[in-house]
Design an enzyme around this catalytic site. Structure first.
Site, short mmCIF file in Angstrom:
data_model
loop_
_atom_site.label_atom_id
_atom_site.label_comp_id
_atom_site.label_asym_id
_atom_site.label_seq_id
_atom_site.Cartn_x
_atom_site.Cartn_y
_atom_site.Cartn_z
N ARG A 163 -5.89 32.43 52.65
CA ARG A 163 -7.34 32.28 52.60
C ARG A 163 -7.97 33.03 53.77
NH1 ARG A 163 -10.72 26.61 52.12
NH2 ARG A 163 -9.54 26.05 54.00
N ASP A 447 -11.19 19.44 59.16
CA ASP A 447 -11.35 20.86 59.41
C ASP A 447 -12.84 21.18 59.48
OD1 ASP A 447 -12.27 20.97 56.80
OD2 ASP A 447 -10.55 22.07 56.02
#
Length: 531
Positions: A163, A447
């Site tokens: 990613r 996160d």
């Protein structure tokens, strides 16, 4: 012919960085920048124009100009080698320990994350590339605290899916023609240049997760990048595969169009729940209580507008032969508290049971200990089949109104919920500024997405004068500042407290949660504070 200037690297050349930042690799990334960055910037401007329309009273809907795509007969490319079975995917940053643990975890796929689970220190971004290359060569190891980590010999490792950072971010340590390079192109380009051939040699390919997109035109740009990159390195068209995270509100109205734009390179869609909630607030933040959300732990996937979002995702994917991947199980098992584990694991099981029952082909976990439970739940539905693409969900009929029905979400806003948002955001931002992007807080892996929902909720509550259900107090800047001071005092009494990092976290949090102007992403001012 005038020779174009090479890329300028302003970050330090640390040990072995020359193996990644080679002249050839940098020239490849510079070529991507020169060809595609102007379009990227135009698309970012288009985001702002759409935001202005929404702030002025506009709404989101399925696009009339792409009706033919939604009604047409087409399918994406068949699943690529290593991506046929995705029943369990583990996510995490690209540090050495996580790289080894994720590949050894038994998950089918590892989302190797340069984005929300990665603090974008220069060292993290370049060393992460080195770690991935070494992992593919089975040459990676790691030692800490007297413990050694190595890849399991002769074992089938998880398929790596990288990613890169989103279109809105730059890599400030890499300049081309005096301008910062897109962080998306930097992360993608370095991995593709060094690892595409390695992946192909192993019978798989260079695969990606694409974050934060807001339109099919942004997907078209990625597709054009893929076509160019494959041609430049002599790799067959369609070798790259990409799964798109539907984690912005506008993208939920363009799922089929996004699949269509990437159809030769598509590996499906993923339901990125926390960023999706953040985007709901961000896009309609000026609209009073019409899009008001209760505290984040009260917004479950059974809320009507979230059910509409996930069921439409499965329907859209399977209609086109693409994988539908479920959301994150963020729980971090505790070896000290079996009672906490029992309750949390039952919630994980229920979440994965819902997803597998709805037709998802797999789902995410944040910790290796959750791989078995997720695998067990999906295997109970899939059996020996690699996926359930044949389950078309033709019973699903989702309207724009269903996706927009945020006000029907049940749940309260309490002082405890407000304090939790403050606490989590401060702890996370301090860790992020210190170089950690995936942080275990109160038995959950947090996160950047969870920090975003925390601060945006507080901004929304302040600007709507919300009265707390348990105390009756109105959420104001002054109340939040008081709670910030109280939570910081409590954190300061804990072992390992770093005064300098928490001072940075406090200043950043006040900027993105309390300022009248809403920062589009907290990572933008946060990254500006980084060396």
């Amino acid at each position: 012919m005038r020779k174009e200037a090479p890329m300028e690297i302003t970050g330090p050349m640390l040990e072995r960085f020359e193996e990644i930042l080679t002249p050839e690799a940098l020239a490849f990334v510079a070529g991507l920048h020169r060809k595609f960055d102007a379009r990227r910037l135009e698309l970012l401007e288009a985001r702002q124009a759409r935001q202005a329309e929404l702030s002025a009273g506009g709404t989101l809907d399925f696009l009339p100009e792409t009706k033919a795509v939604r009604e047409g007969e087409w399918r994406v490319a068949p699943p690529a080698p290593g991506l046929e079975d995705r029943r369990v995917e583990i996510t995490g940053p690209v540090d050495r320990k996580m790289t080894i643990n994720a590949l050894n975890s038994g998950a089918k796929v590892w989302l190797a994350d340069f984005e929300d689970a990665n603090s974008p220190l220069w060292e993290n971004c370049v060393s992460g590339q080195l770690n991935l290359r070494e992992a593919l060569d089975r040459a990676i190891d790691f030692e800490t605290g007297g413990k050694s980590y190595t890849l399991k010999p002769d074992a089938e490792l998880a398929t790596i899916v990288v990613r890169p950072r989103g279109w809105h971010l730059n890599e400030k340590h890499a300049l081309v023609d005096g301008r910062q390079v897109s962080a998306s192109l930097f992360d993608f380009g370095l991995y593709f240049f060094h690892c595409a051939a390695r992946q192909i040699a192993k019978g798989k390919g260079p695969y990606f997760y694409l974050p934060k997109m807001e339109s099919h035109l942004e997907a078209r740009l990625w597709n054009d990048v893929f076509v160019h990159a494959q041609e430049a390195l002599g790799i067959d068209h369609g070798t790259i595969r990409a799964t798109v995270l539907i984690e912005t509100y506008p993208a939920a109205f363009e799922m089929e169009e996004i699949l269509y734009e990437l159809r030769d390179h598509s590996a499906g869609l993923n339901a990125g729940r926390w960023d999706y909630l953040f985007s709901v607030i961000k896009k309609f933040r000026t609209r009073g209580r019409e899009f008001l959300l209760p505290e984040r732990n009260a917004v479950t996937m059974t809320a009507p507008f979230m059910r509409a979002y996930t069921e439409l995702l499965v329907r859209s994917c399977h209609k086109r032969g693409a994988h539908a991947i479920g959301g994150m199980a963020a729980f971090i098992p505790s070896r000290r508290d079996p009672e906490v584990n029992a309750v949390a694991l039952e919630k994980v099981r229920a979440d994965k049971t819902r997803e597998s029952g709805d037709g998802f082909d797999g789902s995410w976990v944040a910790h290796p200990d959750l791989v078995p439970i997720c695998g067990e739940v999906f295997t109970s539905v899939l059996g020996e089949r690699p996926n359930q693409l044949d389950r078309l969900r033709e019973d699903v009929d989702v309207s724009a109104a269903d996706l927009l029905a945020v006000s029907a979400t049940p749940g309260d806003i309490t002082e405890n919920g407000l304090r939790n948002n403050v606490d989590v955001a401060l702890r996370y931002l301090a860790a992020w500024m210190g170089g950690l992007g995936a942080v275990a807080i109160h038995n959950l892996m947090e996160d950047a997405a969870t920090a975003e929902i925390s601060r945006s909720q507080i901004w929304q509550w302040i600007h709507n004068g919300i009265e707390l259900a348990d105390t009756g107090a109105v959420v104001t800047k002054e109340l939040v500042e008081q709670i910030i001071a109280e939570e910081l005092a409590r954190i300061a009494a804990e072992p390992g407290y770093d005064e300098a990092l928490y001072a940075q976290a406090e200043a950043l949090f006040k900027e993105v949660a309390l300022d009248d102007d809403f920062a589009e992403f907290l990572t933008l001012p946060a990254y500006a504070r980084m060396p």
